[in-house]
Design a protein around this motif. Sequence first.
Motif, short mmCIF file in Angstrom:
data_model
loop_
_atom_site.label_atom_id
_atom_site.label_comp_id
_atom_site.label_asym_id
_atom_site.label_seq_id
_atom_site.Cartn_x
_atom_site.Cartn_y
_atom_site.Cartn_z
N SER A 169 33.86 17.59 35.73
CA SER A 169 32.97 17.12 36.81
C SER A 169 32.05 16.01 36.32
N ILE A 170 31.70 15.12 37.23
CA ILE A 170 30.71 14.07 36.98
C ILE A 170 29.43 14.46 37.71
N VAL A 171 28.31 14.54 36.97
CA VAL A 171 27.04 15.01 37.54
C VAL A 171 25.96 13.98 37.29
N CYS A 172 25.11 13.75 38.30
CA CYS A 172 23.91 12.92 38.16
C CYS A 172 22.69 13.83 38.26
N GLU A 173 21.72 13.60 37.38
CA GLU A 173 20.52 14.46 37.33
C GLU A 173 19.27 13.60 37.22
N SER A 174 18.21 14.03 37.90
CA SER A 174 16.90 13.40 37.75
C SER A 174 15.84 14.44 38.13
N GLY A 175 14.78 14.64 37.27
CA GLY A 175 14.63 14.03 35.99
C GLY A 175 15.08 14.94 34.85
N THR A 176 15.22 14.31 33.70
CA THR A 176 15.73 15.00 32.52
C THR A 176 14.74 16.04 32.01
N GLY A 177 13.45 15.66 31.95
CA GLY A 177 12.42 16.60 31.51
C GLY A 177 12.63 17.07 30.09
N SER A 178 12.61 18.38 29.89
CA SER A 178 12.80 18.96 28.55
C SER A 178 14.25 19.23 28.22
N THR B 172 21.92 11.30 33.40
CA THR B 172 20.59 11.84 33.64
C THR B 172 19.54 10.73 33.59
N VAL B 173 18.63 10.73 34.55
CA VAL B 173 17.63 9.69 34.69
C VAL B 173 16.25 10.31 34.47
N GLU B 174 15.45 9.66 33.60
CA GLU B 174 14.09 10.13 33.31
C GLU B 174 13.12 8.97 33.48
N PHE B 175 12.07 9.19 34.29
CA PHE B 175 11.09 8.14 34.56
C PHE B 175 10.22 7.84 33.35
N HIS B 176 9.88 8.87 32.57
CA HIS B 176 8.96 8.73 31.44
C HIS B 176 9.72 8.25 30.21
N GLN B 177 9.32 7.13 29.62
CA GLN B 177 10.07 6.52 28.53
C GLN B 177 10.15 7.42 27.30
N GLN B 178 9.03 8.00 26.87
CA GLN B 178 9.04 8.83 25.67
C GLN B 178 9.90 10.07 25.85
#
Length: 306
Positions: A105-114, A133-139
Amino acid sequence: MSFVEYGDTIKDGDTAIVFLGHESMFPVKVQHGTVTQTKYGVIRHSTDLIGKKYGSKVTCSKGGWVFILHPTPELWTMNLPHRTQILYSTDISIITMMLELKPGSIVCESGTGSGSLSHALIRTVAPTGHLYTVEFHQQRAEKAREEFREHGVEHLVTVTNQDVCKNGFGVSSIADAVFLDIPSPWEAIGHAKSALKAEGGRICSFSPCIEQVQRTCLAMEEYGFTEINTLEILLRVYNVRTINLQIPDLGKAAEDNLGTGFDSSNPSNQGSPCADAQPGAAQFKSGVPLREMVGHTGYLTFATKS
């Protein structure tokens, strides 16, 4: 070592779980020449860990012992460093089932978090699927990339640092499922629809507040999603304890039958009645729910692309 390909032997650079007891464990990165302090004493990585089999019982310097476990998504959820609030196994299990995920399966996720859900998704879609997976926070995005690389799953995941509500997932018409865990998921429904395959893709949104759920459902209807439904998964924990119950007065015949039915030689009846039993009462083992427990975590809203 990989979270999706299990090995027998502990190697230098592995992430391992040190199990001290029930609800007492922590992750450790195995490195030659390093030591780890525990309440049972020191664990020397070079002699106590490297080359030993996962699941081994390791004796610490003070004479106590621990078990060294191979990491799994379930163990990582219980022991990961918290950069954000995370999803736990109760919600993760229903998410993977309701999104109809499987290997490939192909999955898209937001946000990655921990990365709690991310590790579970990666194992579910491995070895031929992929997680975007997409994360807004750079660090947090950089730390997630580092962890995926250390855990041997970087070939199964792509981490992107951007605002999913403005820029989407970076893919189009390929995803079998989309998962949203962001403050305003209704703003990302259009991008989720663009990322999903042409027909039949599934979407899930996790939100702690019912007002978020209402706006998300309206956005899903606006973009043509069907089969919209919201679930709340509640985990109820029981303690097993001994309780006293009054013996009902059923008459002399019932008492005689009860007396002939009691076998003192049966191990399960030994010690009953005990000193704690109250007059006119019998003791039973029973499951009793906790008086206080964590209840609501969030609402899970699922829908299908028509």
